[in-house]
Design a protein around this motif. Structure first.
Motif, mmCIF file in Angstrom:
data_model
loop_
_atom_site.group_PDB
_atom_site.id
_atom_site.type_symbol
_atom_site.label_atom_id
_atom_site.label_comp_id
_atom_site.label_asym_id
_atom_site.label_seq_id
_atom_site.Cartn_x
_atom_site.Cartn_y
_atom_site.Cartn_z
ATOM 1 N N MET A 1 0.840 -1.178 0.000
ATOM 2 C CA MET A 1 0.000 0.000 0.000
ATOM 3 C C MET A 1 0.887 1.244 0.000
ATOM 4 S SD MET A 1 -2.770 1.388 2.803
ATOM 5 C CE MET A 1 -3.748 -0.087 2.753
ATOM 6 N N ASN A 2 0.499 2.244 -0.788
ATOM 7 C CA ASN A 2 1.222 3.501 -0.879
ATOM 8 C C ASN A 2 0.486 4.556 -0.061
ATOM 9 O OD1 ASN A 2 3.056 2.351 -2.711
ATOM 10 N ND2 ASN A 2 1.669 2.750 -4.405
ATOM 11 N N VAL A 3 1.163 5.084 0.949
ATOM 12 C CA VAL A 3 0.535 6.001 1.901
ATOM 13 C C VAL A 3 1.296 7.320 1.945
ATOM 14 C CG1 VAL A 3 -0.129 6.343 4.321
ATOM 15 C CG2 VAL A 3 -0.249 4.057 3.313
ATOM 16 N N ILE A 4 0.534 8.397 1.994
ATOM 17 C CA ILE A 4 1.082 9.736 2.222
ATOM 18 C C ILE A 4 0.464 10.247 3.515
ATOM 19 C CG2 ILE A 4 1.197 12.117 1.405
ATOM 20 C CD1 ILE A 4 0.568 10.942 -1.434
ATOM 21 N N GLN A 5 1.309 10.651 4.463
ATOM 22 C CA GLN A 5 0.831 11.324 5.659
ATOM 23 C C GLN A 5 1.342 12.761 5.593
ATOM 24 O OE1 GLN A 5 2.253 8.784 8.856
ATOM 25 N NE2 GLN A 5 0.348 7.631 8.815
ATOM 26 N N PHE A 6 0.473 13.714 5.893
ATOM 27 C CA PHE A 6 0.860 15.112 5.760
ATOM 28 C C PHE A 6 0.439 15.930 6.972
ATOM 29 C CE2 PHE A 6 -3.495 15.117 4.277
ATOM 30 C CZ PHE A 6 -4.001 16.356 4.672
ATOM 31 N N ASP A 7 1.197 16.999 7.215
ATOM 32 C CA ASP A 7 0.849 17.946 8.262
ATOM 33 C C ASP A 7 1.513 19.274 7.952
ATOM 34 O OD1 ASP A 7 -0.442 18.795 10.552
ATOM 35 O OD2 ASP A 7 1.071 18.056 11.928
ATOM 36 N N GLY A 8 0.934 20.329 8.436
ATOM 37 C CA GLY A 8 1.492 21.656 8.255
ATOM 38 C C GLY A 8 1.183 22.505 9.458
ATOM 39 N N GLY A 9 1.953 23.555 9.622
ATOM 40 C CA GLY A 9 1.727 24.436 10.756
ATOM 41 C C GLY A 9 2.206 25.843 10.457
ATOM 42 N N ALA A 10 1.703 26.777 11.253
ATOM 43 C CA ALA A 10 2.117 28.178 11.166
ATOM 44 C C ALA A 10 2.293 28.707 12.583
ATOM 45 C CB ALA A 10 1.072 29.002 10.429
ATOM 46 N N VAL A 11 3.379 29.434 12.817
ATOM 47 C CA VAL A 11 3.652 30.001 14.139
ATOM 48 C C VAL A 11 4.065 31.442 13.964
ATOM 49 C CG1 VAL A 11 5.096 29.864 16.190
ATOM 50 C CG2 VAL A 11 4.362 27.767 15.064
ATOM 51 N N PRO A 12 3.309 32.409 14.530
ATOM 52 C CA PRO A 12 1.924 32.241 15.006
ATOM 53 C C PRO A 12 1.015 31.968 13.813
ATOM 54 C CG PRO A 12 2.496 34.581 14.926
ATOM 55 C CD PRO A 12 3.747 33.807 14.547
ATOM 56 N N ASN A 13 -0.258 31.969 14.022
ATOM 57 C CA ASN A 13 -1.190 31.699 12.927
ATOM 58 C C ASN A 13 -2.034 32.940 12.665
ATOM 59 O OD1 ASN A 13 -2.624 30.353 10.957
ATOM 60 N ND2 ASN A 13 -4.004 29.363 12.387
ATOM 61 N N PRO A 14 -1.838 33.647 11.553
ATOM 62 C CA PRO A 14 -0.871 33.405 10.479
ATOM 63 C C PRO A 14 0.549 33.782 10.906
ATOM 64 C CG PRO A 14 -2.164 35.372 9.993
ATOM 65 C CD PRO A 14 -2.721 34.797 11.256
ATOM 66 N N GLY A 15 1.498 33.134 10.232
ATOM 67 C CA GLY A 15 2.898 33.376 10.535
ATOM 68 C C GLY A 15 3.792 32.553 9.639
ATOM 69 N N THR A 16 4.967 32.227 10.165
ATOM 70 C CA THR A 16 5.919 31.391 9.443
ATOM 71 C C THR A 16 5.340 29.986 9.339
ATOM 72 O OG1 THR A 16 7.709 32.720 10.313
ATOM 73 C CG2 THR A 16 8.286 30.557 9.447
ATOM 74 N N GLY A 41 1.798 32.921 6.185
ATOM 75 C CA GLY A 41 0.485 32.381 5.825
ATOM 76 C C GLY A 41 -0.150 31.680 7.002
ATOM 77 N N THR A 42 -1.232 30.995 6.714
ATOM 78 C CA THR A 42 -2.016 30.351 7.767
ATOM 79 C C THR A 42 -1.675 28.866 7.913
ATOM 80 O OG1 THR A 42 -3.830 29.668 6.312
ATOM 81 C CG2 THR A 42 -3.955 31.898 7.261
ATOM 82 N N ASN A 43 -2.110 28.338 9.023
ATOM 83 C CA ASN A 43 -1.970 26.912 9.297
ATOM 84 C C ASN A 43 -2.657 26.088 8.196
ATOM 85 O OD1 ASN A 43 -1.287 24.691 11.169
ATOM 86 N ND2 ASN A 43 -3.505 24.477 11.287
ATOM 87 N N ASN A 44 -3.841 26.521 7.786
ATOM 88 C CA ASN A 44 -4.571 25.770 6.754
ATOM 89 C C ASN A 44 -3.852 25.807 5.414
ATOM 90 O OD1 ASN A 44 -6.613 24.947 8.506
ATOM 91 N ND2 ASN A 44 -7.766 26.830 8.178
ATOM 92 N N GLU A 45 -3.224 26.932 5.078
ATOM 93 C CA GLU A 45 -2.429 26.988 3.853
ATOM 94 C C GLU A 45 -1.260 26.008 3.940
ATOM 95 O OE1 GLU A 45 -3.089 31.654 2.588
ATOM 96 O OE2 GLU A 45 -1.476 31.141 3.973
ATOM 97 N N SER A 125 6.987 20.247 12.698
ATOM 98 C CA SER A 125 7.453 20.950 13.900
ATOM 99 C C SER A 125 8.959 21.172 13.883
ATOM 100 C CB SER A 125 7.061 20.172 15.159
ATOM 101 O OG SER A 125 5.660 20.142 15.288
ATOM 102 N N ARG A 126 9.714 20.193 13.386
ATOM 103 C CA ARG A 126 11.175 20.358 13.284
ATOM 104 C C ARG A 126 11.528 21.550 12.407
ATOM 105 N NH1 ARG A 126 11.328 14.967 12.740
ATOM 106 N NH2 ARG A 126 11.710 15.069 10.502
ATOM 107 N N ALA A 127 10.831 21.676 11.275
ATOM 108 C CA ALA A 127 11.099 22.804 10.380
ATOM 109 C C ALA A 127 10.727 24.116 11.058
ATOM 110 C CB ALA A 127 10.342 22.630 9.069
ATOM 111 N N LEU A 128 9.613 24.138 11.779
ATOM 112 C CA LEU A 128 9.218 25.351 12.496
ATOM 113 C C LEU A 128 10.215 25.667 13.601
ATOM 114 C CD1 LEU A 128 5.350 24.939 12.734
ATOM 115 C CD2 LEU A 128 6.591 26.742 11.522
ATOM 116 N N TYR A 129 10.696 24.640 14.307
ATOM 117 C CA TYR A 129 11.654 24.864 15.390
ATOM 118 C C TYR A 129 12.969 25.409 14.839
ATOM 119 C CZ TYR A 129 14.799 24.228 19.264
ATOM 120 O OH TYR A 129 15.717 24.456 20.243
ATOM 121 N N ARG A 130 13.421 24.861 13.703
ATOM 122 C CA ARG A 130 14.647 25.370 13.072
ATOM 123 C C ARG A 130 14.481 26.841 12.721
ATOM 124 N NH1 ARG A 130 14.623 20.318 10.295
ATOM 125 N NH2 ARG A 130 13.729 21.303 8.470
#
Length: 138
Positions: A1-16, A41-45, A125-130
């Motif tokens: 099975m081929n699976v994609i798991q995705f997540d995104g975040g913005a800090v603050p929201n909107p933010g980086t 941009g926003t968390n949803n973006e 989160s790692r990318a946001l923390y960096r």
């Protein structure tokens, strides 16, 4: 099975913003993406951008059948057509995600709880923390 798991975040929201994408083939993680997005941009973006990046990766791998998992009820339900896209900033992202999904023979997109999406969440989160760390000279 081929699976994609995705997540995104913005800090603050909107933010980086940042994305996390996990590409899984036959139960084995073959790629993990942890990346900052340009601009503010926003968390949803960010969530949509993570989904789009995952779909592009699957296309480049030649996958025909995919199973997509994310913890954003908004993105999952809007892509499935269950919820309307009311925000103008999300309409082009929704259209792009749907266009990419149409390139697969079969594609299922489902919502999963955050704890089941922990690897993609951690990658975002790692990318946001960096980003945060470099801004403060840490």
């Amino acid at each position: 099975m081929n699976v994609i798991q995705f997540d995104g975040g913005a800090v603050p929201n909107p933010g980086t913003r940042a994305i996390g994408v996990i590409i899984i083939e036959n139960g084995i993680v073959i790629k993990e993406i942890s990346r900052k997005l340009d601009g503010i941009g926003t968390n949803n973006e960010a969530e949509y951008s993570a989904l789009i990046e995952g779909l592009k990766q699957a296309i480049s791998l030649g996958w025909k059948d995919i199973f997509v998992q994310g913890d954003s009820k908004l993105v999952v339900n809007q892509v499935a057509g269950s919820w309307k896209v009311n925000k103008e900033n999300l309409k082009p992202l929704n259209a792009e995600a749907k266009k990419l999904l149409s390139q697969f023979q079969s594609a299922k997109v489902e919502w999963i709880p955050r704890e089941m999406n922990s690897r993609a969440d951690a990658a975002a989160s790692r990318a946001l923390y960096r980003i945060k760390s470099s801004a403060f000279g840490i």
